[in-house]
Scaffold this motif. Structure first.
Motif, mmCIF file in Angstrom:
data_model
loop_
_atom_site.group_PDB
_atom_site.id
_atom_site.type_symbol
_atom_site.label_atom_id
_atom_site.label_comp_id
_atom_site.label_asym_id
_atom_site.label_seq_id
_atom_site.Cartn_x
_atom_site.Cartn_y
_atom_site.Cartn_z
ATOM 1 N N VAL A 1 0.830 -1.200 0.000
ATOM 2 C CA VAL A 1 0.000 0.000 0.000
ATOM 3 C C VAL A 1 0.869 1.257 0.000
ATOM 4 O O VAL A 1 0.589 2.230 -0.722
ATOM 5 N N GLN A 2 1.926 1.233 0.793
ATOM 6 C CA GLN A 2 2.814 2.393 0.851
ATOM 7 C C GLN A 2 3.481 2.640 -0.499
ATOM 8 O O GLN A 2 3.615 3.786 -0.948
ATOM 9 N N VAL A 3 3.872 1.556 -1.163
ATOM 10 C CA VAL A 3 4.535 1.694 -2.465
ATOM 11 C C VAL A 3 3.569 2.274 -3.488
ATOM 12 O O VAL A 3 3.921 3.170 -4.265
ATOM 13 N N VAL A 4 2.343 1.761 -3.507
ATOM 14 C CA VAL A 4 1.361 2.242 -4.477
ATOM 15 C C VAL A 4 1.000 3.697 -4.205
ATOM 16 O O VAL A 4 0.842 4.497 -5.136
ATOM 17 N N ARG A 5 0.879 4.072 -2.949
ATOM 18 C CA ARG A 5 0.558 5.467 -2.614
ATOM 19 C C ARG A 5 1.605 6.432 -3.154
ATOM 20 O O ARG A 5 1.300 7.560 -3.554
#
Length: 816
Positions: free
Chosen positions: A518-522
């Motif tokens: 999720v952090q990477v996609v954000r």
């Protein structure tokens, strides 16, 4: 005589609320749901995690930002939030989310309504004249049967069905006593039911009320009862218009609004081979354990879904037998009149037959009934039989309690059924060849040891319950009190035992911990959207245990399906499970999933997609490989970045007359949505827009144009979920194209002047701008909500006048 008894019973509601049988029911419910109530765990299974948990969290997000819950930017590229009935925005239970921690409120709403099932059904049967223990049996049947417990993961339907006994109770007392307060009582619970967002339940309940009104011996003539029933429906619909008007508008623009094919409507039908599950607990297996094929051995018969729409249809052999005898009892002067019992039995049998769907001969004729696709899946018809069967079960128990000697046929039937069940359990346990043959016939694959042992225990359970019930009934004349408590305890235990595995729970931290992906996609998504390709079919999970939560946790870690919205990542082109996504978005979704990447990229670009997750390793111009996404499986997923924007100014355009013409133009690698757009002819406003008396002054521009121009300058100033402001400067005329779905209610202003909105690139929207500099305002102000609120307030005012006149009249009569 019966009417007089019920009138007397109606005045002793306070006494009923103090009965120990009711407290026992509530205690059983609290203990049954002890994990989400006391151990810090939460319900999560299936639709709860896909739909209801993230949507309720979004309601809090709106409040924290000081925004009205108008537009959902996270699903299907954007869609109305309050208009989606599954979000049940206007239901008063939502207030709990603002005073309690989220999961505490979420679980209290579900468990509170589970207890309401029990309390409401108990009150109804006691007012009808049932004894406390017969009411306990009837309420347990309604609140704990497998079908009711299965509704928990469907949230809105679960909430809506809990109000049926109260709705019927208020209606019964209104026709019995002819007091307006009971009519108001009925309207309140009818409105609450509508606000739950389960229209098929509303239809079921109102038709049940109609049948009850016609068959119960009230003093009102037939036409008066019909008129009062119609008046009740008018008030319920009128007060709930604030929800209904926007929902109707949303449905008209959805894939469901464009019609539902027979194969889709009949897809989730009750298979004939599943019918033994009505009396055999967990006949198809368990839904709370992995691997799926081992613990849920009925997976071959699940209609292509992970699990059946209604997970469990268990009623129990005793409850079913009692219900059938209650409906077929030929006595006249009894607790419920014979026509009423025949009607209740007819509802149950009809509901069961219709739930068979495509497996019922001639079901295609049902498909032709107007508005029947409101039910969407035939198995939902089964909900109509829950309360009728529970009332008939309680009625039969009451007859045994009051005069067991007159129930010889039922006693003999219990003897025969218990003997048969014991024999079947013995044959299944002692003759492996018979067991293997039976399991291969029902489940269409070879049995394993776990399946065999589980079914052996289930058949032993059925035999034991029938045997103990038979003993209780036979000992009734000599030890009535003990036998009554024994029978009530057997039925309660039977239902609770069978329902233990239907609604698994998990520690809250399993849903609150944010996965690394999720952090990477954000970091990559920016102001765009996420598109995720489907997962491979042969996924092997590396789970810490066999608990089903790990399957959902893996989905969260890989942002599977539309789990991106769970973490407030805008998602587009995911599955439309409820059928309310804008139908043109659904058409593009099919293309985005199936076309080659060279044709897929223009569609993703014009849709504002900036982050792509796929199991494929791609080497394509325009796609930047960002990283691999770690997950607990043997599958590898890749994250790509696409340089796209959700707003463009284009100076080349062409007009398409049909959707097919548009598709043929945008689904090509040569189509560049940053420079060109395919427009549809201007569509006049829909009903609510027309009522506002606003008509667009259409600008004059060529039907098509191909030109090159210096790129326009677009400066984003402010933005919320339902409004945005831009500064646009261009040296050429052109179209400002938004990658937001084309929906009524959106308004665009240029320097304060309202502009007509065109449907662009099949599913999105655009406005024409001449050359120059413009201050653009775009906001969502649906008139369907405005007119719905006016109608709701109007009906509330009529109701207030209705009550005040009664109060004034009563006051004058008292003074005189």
């Amino acid at each position: 005589m019966r009417l007089e008894m019920q009138q007397e019973q109606a005045h002793s509601v306070r006494k009923i609320l103090k009965e120990k049988e009711l407290y026992l029911l509530v205690l059983a419910g609290v203990l049954f749901f002890y994990r989400p109530l006391f151990l810090g765990e939460t319900f999560f299974f299936r639709d709860l995690l896909y739909d209801f948990i993230p949507q309720k969290q979004m309601l809090l997000d709106f409040a924290s930002r000081g925004e009205w819950p108008l537009w959902d930017i996270y699903r299907h590229g954007g869609q109305p939030y309050f208009a989606d009935p599954n979000n049940s925005v206007f239901h008063p239970a939502n207030l709990l989310f603002f005073v309690l921690p989220f999961f505490r409120a979420f679980n209290l709403i579900l468990v509170g309504h589970a207890l309401l099932y029990l309390i409401a059904a108990y009150l109804l049967t006691r007012v009808l004249g049932f004894s406390p223990k017969a009411s306990l049996i009837s309420a347990a049947m309604y609140g704990f049967c497998g079908c009711t417990l299965s509704l928990i993961n469907l949230y809105g339907r679960f909430l809506a069905m809990s109000y049926l006994p109260l709705l019927l109770l208020g209606w019964h007392l209104f026709l019995l006593e002819r007091k307006r307060r009971w009519f108001v009582f009925s309207v309140i619970f009818g409105v609450l039911q509508v606000l739950c967002g389960a229209p098929e339940v509303n239809v079921i309940c109102m038709l049940t009320l109609l049948g009850w009104s016609l068959c119960f011996p009230y003093q009102q003539p037939l036409l008066r009862k019909l008129a009062l029933w119609l008046l009740l429906n008018i008030f319920v619909i009128g007060i709930a218009s604030i929800q209904l008007f926007p929902t109707i508008e949303m449905a008209l623009h959805s894939s469901r609004g464009s019609g539902m094919e027979y194969w889709e409507f009949a897809s989730s039908s009750l298979r004939l081979k599943r019918l033994p599950e009505i009396i055999v607990p967990n006949f198809f297996g368990y839904v709370d354990q992995l691997p799926f094929e081992t613990f849920y051995w009925g997976y071959i018969l699940r209609d292509g879904y992970d699990y059946p729409y209604i997970l469990n249809i268990y009623f129990g052999a005793v409850a079913l037998l009692f219900g059938l005898f209650g409906g077929l009892d030929s006595r006249r002067d009894t607790l419920l009149t014979r026509p009423l019992r025949r009607m209740l039995l007819g509802i149950f049998v009809t509901a069961l037959l219709l739930s068979l769907g495509r497996f019922l001969p001639g079901f295609t004729l049902v498909y032709r009934i107007p508005m029947i696709t409101l039910f969407r899946y035939p198995i939902k018809f089964l909900l109509a039989g829950l309360l009728p069967l529970s009332l008939l079960t309680g009625y039969a128990a009451e007859q045994i309690f009051s005069d067991s000697q007159r129930n010889t046929p039922l006693r003999l039937a219990l003897y025969v059924c218990s003997t048969f069940a014991i024999a079947l359990a013995a044959v299944f346990a002692l003759i492996p060849a018979f067991a293997d043959l039976a399991m291969q016939f029902f489940f269409e694959h070879a049995p394993d040891e776990f399946m065999t042992e589980s079914l052996r225990q289930a058949l032993t359970h059925v035999a034991a319950v029938l045997l103990l019930t038979t003993l209780c009934v036979w000992m009734m004349p000599s030890r009535t009190r003990l036998a009554q408590w024994g029978l009530a305890g057997i039925i309660l235990f039977d239902l609770l035992f069978a329902g233990m595995n239907i609604n698994p729970s998990t520690p809250e931290k399993m849903l609150t911990e944010i996965p690394p992906a999720v952090q990477v996609v954000r970091q990559q998504i920016g102001g765009g959207r996420l598109f995720r390709m489907d997962s491979p079919q042969d996924i092997q999970l590396y789970a810490s245990s066999s608990d089903i939560i790990w399957s959902f946790r893996w989905g969260l870690e890989t942002l599977d399906r539309y789990f991106g919205a769970f973490y407030r990542l805008p998602v587009i082109f995911h599955d439309d499970y409820v059928g309310l996504a804008q139908r043109h978005i659904v058409n593009l979704k099919g293309m985005a999933k199936t076309l080659p990447w060279s044709q897929k990229l223009p569609i993703l670009n014009m849709s504002g997609v900036t982050a792509i997750i796929t199991p494929e390793r791609l080497q394509i111009d325009g796609l930047e490989h960002v990283s691999e996404l770690p997950n607990r499986s043997n599958a590898l997923f890749h994250l790509y970045h696409l340089n796209a924007s959700r707003i463009h100014f284009v100076t080349s355009w062409e007009t398409a007359q049909t959707d097919e013409d548009t598709i043929s133009r945008v689904a090509f690698s040569s189509f560049n949505p940053t420079r060109q757009v395919v427009l549809h002819p201007y569509q006049p406003p829909m009903l609510f827009e027309r009522l506002s008396r606003w008509q667009a002054d259409l600008p004059t521009f060529p039907a098509s144009r191909q030109q090159e121009c210096v790129a326009a300058e677009i400066t984003r100033k402010t933005e919320t979920s339902h409004a945005a402001e831009f500064q646009v400067t261009s040296s050429c005329e052109g179209f400002l194209v938004f990658s937001e779905p084309f929906y009524p209610g959106w308004r665009v202003y240029a320097n304060g002047e309202r502009l007509p909105i065109y449907r662009a690139n099949l599913a999105f929207s655009a406005v024409y701008l001449p050359q120059g500099t413009f201050h653009i305002e775009r906001r969502y102000l649906p008139l369907s909500l405005f007119f719905g609120a006016i109608v709701s307030v109007g009906f509330l005012g009529i109701g207030g006048v209705f009550l005040s006149r009664r109060s004034i009249g009563a006051s004058r009569q008292k003074n005189n």
